[in-house]
Every structure is written in structure tokens, then in C-alpha cells.
Design an enzyme around this catalytic site. Structure first.
Site, PDB file in Angstrom:
ATOM      1  N   THR A 177      11.678   6.253 -37.479  1.00 47.48           N
ATOM      2  CA  THR A 177      10.932   6.017 -38.723  1.00 47.48           C
ATOM      3  C   THR A 177      11.042   7.203 -39.683  1.00 47.48           C
ATOM      4  O   THR A 177      11.395   7.055 -40.855  1.00 47.48           O
ATOM      5  CB  THR A 177       9.452   5.735 -38.395  1.00 47.48           C
ATOM      6  N   VAL A 178      10.746   8.401 -39.179  1.00 41.64           N
ATOM      7  CA  VAL A 178      10.715   9.574 -40.077  1.00 41.64           C
ATOM      8  C   VAL A 178      12.140  10.007 -40.454  1.00 41.64           C
ATOM      9  O   VAL A 178      12.401  10.367 -41.614  1.00 41.64           O
ATOM     10  CB  VAL A 178       9.929  10.738 -39.425  1.00 41.64           C
ATOM     11  N   ALA A 216      15.478  23.126 -55.090  1.00 38.82           N
ATOM     12  CA  ALA A 216      16.235  23.999 -54.185  1.00 38.82           C
ATOM     13  C   ALA A 216      17.040  25.035 -54.969  1.00 38.82           C
ATOM     14  O   ALA A 216      17.438  26.064 -54.428  1.00 38.82           O
ATOM     15  CB  ALA A 216      17.160  23.177 -53.299  1.00 38.82           C
ATOM     16  N   LYS A 219       4.403  16.758 -33.556  1.00 39.02           N
ATOM     17  CA  LYS A 219       3.104  17.347 -33.180  1.00 39.02           C
ATOM     18  C   LYS A 219       3.115  17.955 -31.795  1.00 39.02           C
ATOM     19  O   LYS A 219       2.579  19.032 -31.561  1.00 39.02           O
ATOM     20  CB  LYS A 219       1.993  16.276 -33.188  1.00 39.02           C
ATOM     21  N   VAL A 275       0.997  17.402 -39.190  1.00 39.97           N
ATOM     22  CA  VAL A 275      -0.432  17.047 -39.303  1.00 39.97           C
ATOM     23  C   VAL A 275      -0.652  16.369 -40.649  1.00 39.97           C
ATOM     24  O   VAL A 275      -0.245  16.888 -41.683  1.00 39.97           O
ATOM     25  CB  VAL A 275      -1.341  18.291 -39.215  1.00 39.97           C
ATOM     26  N   GLY A 279       4.573   0.570 -39.070  1.00 42.83           N
ATOM     27  CA  GLY A 279       5.292   1.824 -38.803  1.00 42.83           C
ATOM     28  C   GLY A 279       4.386   3.035 -38.661  1.00 42.83           C
ATOM     29  O   GLY A 279       4.837   4.171 -38.786  1.00 42.83           O
ATOM     30  N   GLU A 283       2.909   5.667 -32.895  1.00 43.15           N
ATOM     31  CA  GLU A 283       3.944   6.360 -32.131  1.00 43.15           C
ATOM     32  C   GLU A 283       4.747   5.320 -31.360  1.00 43.15           C
ATOM     33  O   GLU A 283       4.286   4.191 -31.147  1.00 43.15           O
ATOM     34  CB  GLU A 283       3.293   7.327 -31.138  1.00 43.15           C
ATOM     35  N   LYS A 324      -2.835  17.427 -33.017  1.00 42.14           N
ATOM     36  CA  LYS A 324      -3.001  17.837 -34.415  1.00 42.14           C
ATOM     37  C   LYS A 324      -4.171  18.811 -34.587  1.00 42.14           C
ATOM     38  O   LYS A 324      -4.067  19.781 -35.341  1.00 42.14           O
ATOM     39  CB  LYS A 324      -3.182  16.600 -35.293  1.00 42.14           C
ATOM     40  N   GLY A 371       3.142   7.008 -41.683  1.00 44.70           N
ATOM     41  CA  GLY A 371       4.018   6.134 -42.460  1.00 44.70           C
ATOM     42  C   GLY A 371       5.307   6.842 -42.810  1.00 44.70           C
ATOM     43  O   GLY A 371       5.358   8.059 -42.909  1.00 44.70           O
TER      44      GLY A 371
HETATM   45  N1  HSE Z   1       1.110   7.892 -34.970  1.00 42.50           N
HETATM   46  C1  HSE Z   1       0.689   8.864 -35.917  1.00 42.50           C
HETATM   47  C2  HSE Z   1      -0.542   8.343 -36.632  1.00 42.50           C
HETATM   48  C3  HSE Z   1       1.804   9.114 -36.890  1.00 42.50           C
HETATM   49  O1  HSE Z   1      -0.826   7.157 -36.532  1.00 42.50           O
HETATM   50  O2  HSE Z   1      -1.225   9.108 -37.296  1.00 42.50           O
HETATM   51  C4  HSE Z   1       1.615  10.308 -37.752  1.00 42.50           C
HETATM   52  O3  HSE Z   1       1.492  11.488 -37.015  1.00 42.50           O
END
Ligand code: HSE
Length: 349
Positions: free
Chosen positions: A11-12, A31, A100, A127, A182, A185, A200, A297
Site C-alpha cells: 500500500t505505502v 529538493a 512502526k 506515527v 487500505g 495492517e 507508535k 491510508g
Molecule cells: N494499520 C495502521 C492504522 C496503518 O490503521 O493506523 C497506519 O500505521
């Protein structure tokens, strides 16, 4: 000209590639030079994706390419990610992560390694997703004495609690929605059982109090035992149920906890719903400071990763001022949390 590599195309990772394409002009302006992604590392077949022409499966290609000065690790976990993070830093590359678990368990060690190797180790996205909270604590609030830090730090569980409360749907239905959007985890038990929130709050507490707080020293409970009846009863009594990570300075150490709390409806945290996160800091001189925004997200988190990447190529300024967390070299003394309770739910005072 600078180049980056992205480790992981979940996702990220896919969000970060997309963010670089969509925001190319702004990224290169900030930059101060052309800056692009040269490699995306993933063991999966990336044919047919936006990363197809960038795909590699062997980390040593990235490690040995002197053109790559920034590595963004968005794999998750602390096995491969930890190995790649150390190798990237030792190869003289700045390491950016949204991970994290990696920061909460190996943060002090990686910060030290990054300082020794003259590179950045930055983790804004670890976080609060897209909420800028790490850099404000590191820089803007760095001279105040922070007394406490707490907040709603997990988007998935906040989304679930909000949907249960507003739509009277079951826990499983709400979790499915959060996964489809999305937020969750890969293994949603890390969200639901409180481990993600715990990691976190450990990162925030380590930054705020200058000693590494390890997740295993923090009492952790999730929302898996919260029922619709609990939520309705809390509502009648004037509360919302929220999963909080909380840390406060106490004599001789810190107290840190992850648990569902009864939050009075008049408290600012009670109105933080859906996927939104909020972090509340209390500074001796500053007083209360609150950060609010999308805590999970694809694109909010990718935005935080990309801004750390740009910062790494743009400036050496914040790596020349080591965090107190590194200097102290020691673990925080974590004391039990004192609070009122109602059954298995703590009350926020
Ligand atoms: N699964 C995490 C959440 C994703 O729902 O906050 C972001 O860290």
C-alpha cells in the site's frame, strides 16, 4: 541529480511511487535538484504495475549503486526490513521508513548507526500517517520539557469503533470495511490487539522523553473485547470508547500504556472519528498541543514518506543534531499506569 529506492510495493510503496509521479514538479523544486525513484524492490512480480520498469529483487543492486542516496523502507516487520535498513545506512544512504515495528524496536540503534555514517534516519510516516508529528516534536518543541503524550494512534480501530457506534454494525463488518479501504495492517491483529498503537506510543514516548521505550515493557490491550453493549453503555454515561496510547513523565521514569479508555464526550479526543488520528502533547511551557489528521491510508502515508525523502536530499541540518534518544543510550524505566477503571476499560482523567 539524486536517486532513491523504495523497498516494498504494498500500500505505502505503491502510494510513494504514485506520489512521486503526481508531484514531480513540487518534489524537485523542494529538493532543489532532479530527484526520482530508480528502483522498487519486491519479491512479487511487478509486471503490469507502475513500478514495472523499476523492479529489482536483489537488494545488493541498490546497496551497490552509488547514484542511490535515499532508501525508503516500507516493507514492514523487523526482519528483512532491519537487515536492509542497516545495510543501506552502512552503504552511506539515508534511510526513510514508515515501519512502526522497526522504529519502536530498533530506533535507538538505527539512529546511532545513521549518525556514525553521516546519513539521515527519518520516520515521519511511522506515527499518524500523514500527520506531521515527529518533526514538530524533534524540532519545534525540542527545548520544552514534555510532560505527557497521548492519542488515538490507529486508524483501523478508530474506524471500527466509529462504525460500530454510528452504524450499529458488528466488529467483523467494520474491520472488513477498514481492510477494503487500505487502512489495516496485512495482519489486522496488530491493529485490533493494540500492538500497532503500542509501537507508535513507544516511538512518541522515546522522542518526548529522550529514552528508548520498548514495546515489551508496555501493558497493551486492544479493542477485541469491546462489544456494542459497552459502546451503548458508555454513550449513556457520557463517554466514547477510544483506543489510546498514553505516556507521561513520572518520578524516576515514564508510565506508558495502550488500552481502550472511556473518554468524556467533552474531551477533544472524543470527537476524533473514522480513520482520523490525534496526538495530544503537554509541554511544561507550551501547554497543550494537538495534531489531527488522517492516520492511515495509502496517499497520506506516502506523502509523509516522500517529504522525508526530499528532506534527506535537501539538507543535512537535522542529522547534525542528534536526538537525546541517541545520546542517552539507555532504556526508559517504565512504571505501571495508574488510572480509574470500569470493567476492563480505563477512564481518561
Ligand atoms: N494499520 C495502521 C492504522 C496503518 O490503521 O493506523 C497506519 O500505521
Amino acid at each position: 541529480m539524486s536517486y532513491a529506492a523504495v523497498l516494498g510495493y504494498g500500500t505505502v510503496g505503491s502510494g510513494t511511487v504514485e506520489f512521486f509521479r503526481k508531484n514531480k514538479a513540487a518534489i524537485e523544486k523542494r529538493a532543489g535538484q532532479p530527484f526520482n525513484i530508480k528502483y522498487v524492490l519486491d519479491t512479487r512480480d511487478l509486471r503490469g504495475t507502475e513500478a514495472e520498469s523499476l523492479a529489482v529483487t536483489d537488494f545488493s543492486v541498490i546497496e551497490n549503486d552509488p547514484e542511490v542516496t535515499v532508501v525508503a523502507e516500507v516493507i514492514g516487520g523487523a526482519t528483512f526490513a532491519y537487515d536492509f535498513a542497516k545495510r543501506a545506512i552502512k552503504a552511506g544512504k539515508s534511510l526513510i521508513t514508515s515501519n512502526k515495528e522497526l522504529v519502536a524496536t530498533k530506533g535507538a540503534e538505527l539512529l546511532k548507526l545513521a549518525n556514525e555514517n553521516g546519513v539521515h534516519f527519518s520516520f515521519e510516516a511511522s506515527v499518524g500517517g500523514g500527520i506531521p508529528v515527529i518533526r514538530p516534536i524533534k524540532q519545534c518543541l525540542s527545548t520544552d520539557v514534555l510532560q505527557s503524550v497521548s492519542g488515538i494512534l490507529n486508524g483501523t480501530t478508530n474506524y471500527i469503533l466509529t462504525r460500530m457506534e454510528n452504524d450499529s454494525i458488528t466488529f467483523q463488518q467494520a474491520l472488513k470495511q477498514a481492510q477494503d479501504l487500505g487502512y489495516a495492517e496485512r495482519d489486522p491483529s496488530a491493529d485490533v490487539l493494540g500492538h500497532d498503537t503500542c509501537r507508535k506510543i513507544c516511538i512518541l514516548a522515546s522522542l518526548a522523553f529522550g529514552r528508548q521505550v520498548y514495546p515489551e515493557s508496555v501493558s497493551t490491550a486492544g479493542i477485541d473485547k469491546i462489544t456494542l453493549d459497552d459502546i451503548r453503555q458508555a454513550d449513556k454515561d457520557g463517554y466514547k470508547i477510544k483506543l489510546l496510547g498514553a505516556a507521561k513523565r513520572v518520578e524516576d521514569g515514564v508510565s506508558v500504556i495502550t488500552a481502550p479508555f472511556l473518554v468524556p464526550k467533552s474531551n477533544q479526543l472524543a470527537n476524533v472519528g473514522d480513520v482520523f488520528n490525534a496526538v495530544l502533547l503537554e509541554g511544561e511551557s507550551t501547554g497543550d498541543v494537538m495534531f489531527y489528521g488522517r492516520g492511515a491510508g495509502k496517499m497520506p502515508t506516502a506523502s509523509a514518506v516522500a517529504s522525508d525523502m526530499v528532506n534527506a536530499v535537501k539538507t543535512n541540518a537535522d542529522r547534525s543534531a542528534p536526538l537525546p534518544w541517541v545520546d542517552s543510550g539507555s532504556q526508559a524505566f517504565v512504571k505501571p499506569w495508574q488510572s480509574g477503571t470500569s470493567g476492563n476499560i480505563l477512564t481518561l482523567e
